[in-house]
Scaffold this motif. Structure first.
Motif, PDB file in Angstrom:
ATOM      1  N   SER A   1       0.827  -1.183   0.009  1.00  0.00           N
ATOM      2  CA  SER A   1       0.073   0.027  -0.010  1.00  0.00           C
ATOM      3  C   SER A   1       0.883   1.258   0.120  1.00  0.00           C
ATOM      4  CB  SER A   1      -1.066   0.097   1.049  1.00  0.00           C
ATOM      5  OG  SER A   1      -0.077   0.043   2.305  1.00  0.00           O
TER       6      SER A   1
ATOM      7  N   LYS B   1      -3.425  -2.186   5.471  1.00  0.00           N
ATOM      8  CA  LYS B   1      -2.317  -3.083   5.033  1.00  0.00           C
ATOM      9  C   LYS B   1      -0.857  -2.359   5.256  1.00  0.00           C
ATOM     10  CE  LYS B   1      -3.865  -3.314   0.731  1.00  0.00           C
ATOM     11  NZ  LYS B   1      -4.140  -3.910  -0.801  1.00  0.00           N
TER      12      LYS B   1
ATOM     13  N   GLU C   1       4.775   0.074   8.289  1.00  0.00           N
ATOM     14  CA  GLU C   1       3.214   0.437   8.373  1.00  0.00           C
ATOM     15  C   GLU C   1       2.996   1.823   8.566  1.00  0.00           C
ATOM     16  OE1 GLU C   1       2.267  -0.826  12.857  1.00  0.00           O
ATOM     17  OE2 GLU C   1       2.326  -2.441  11.712  1.00  0.00           O
TER      18      GLU C   1
END
Length: 151
Positions: free
Chosen positions: A99, A138, A132
């Motif tokens: 992502s 995601k 992250e």
């Protein structure tokens, strides 16, 4: 607070464990622009805020390789390794960017020490690092990183 491993035995004791997370790091447009200058990758989704606002991500995003390149900045906040003369980054076995990282978002890394393999004069570590974005479903980057430490 980082976990500290001292020498080969200290690393072996952490094998198979999740080591924790780094602090959050804000991804600024300035950092993205500097990365674009350093790499020559001036794609509009990274550096043209006006055009990117109308694009698929609603704004500029960090280069995937910028996210990957932040692992050496974030990892010492997770794991400190002592008792070796030097460490060498051997590369990655696998890297994925599931992502995007929007400019202005906060990014952190988590790490698991997958394998510790003895080698002549030291040890090789295989670490899975997951970057992250705060609030995202995601991860932004998952990389299997290979590092060597020599005595």
């Amino acid at each position: 607070m980082a976990t500290t491993a001292v020498g080969v035995e200290g690393l072996k004791a952490l094998e198979g464990q999740h080591l924790g997370h780094s602090d959050w790091l804000e991804i600024t447009q300035e950092r993205v622009n500097l990365f674009a200058e350093a790499t020559g990758d001036h794609q509009w989704i990274h550096v043209d805020a006006e055009r990117a606002a109308a694009g698929p991500f609603g704004g500029t995003i960090a280069h995937g390789y910028l996210t990957l390149s932040l692992i050496p900045v974030l990892m010492p906040q997770i794991l400190k390794i002592e008792g070796f003369a030097m460490g060498v980054n051997m590369g990655t076995n696998k890297v994925r960017f599931p992502s995007p990282v929007p400019v202005g978002a906060k990014l952190r890394a988590g790490a698991s020490l997958d394998r510790v393999t003895p080698l002549e004069g030291g040890v090789q570590n295989t670490v899975t690092v997951t970057c992250e974005v705060e609030g995202a479903d995601k991860p932004a980057c998952v990389a299997e990183v290979v590092l060597r430490y020599y005595t």
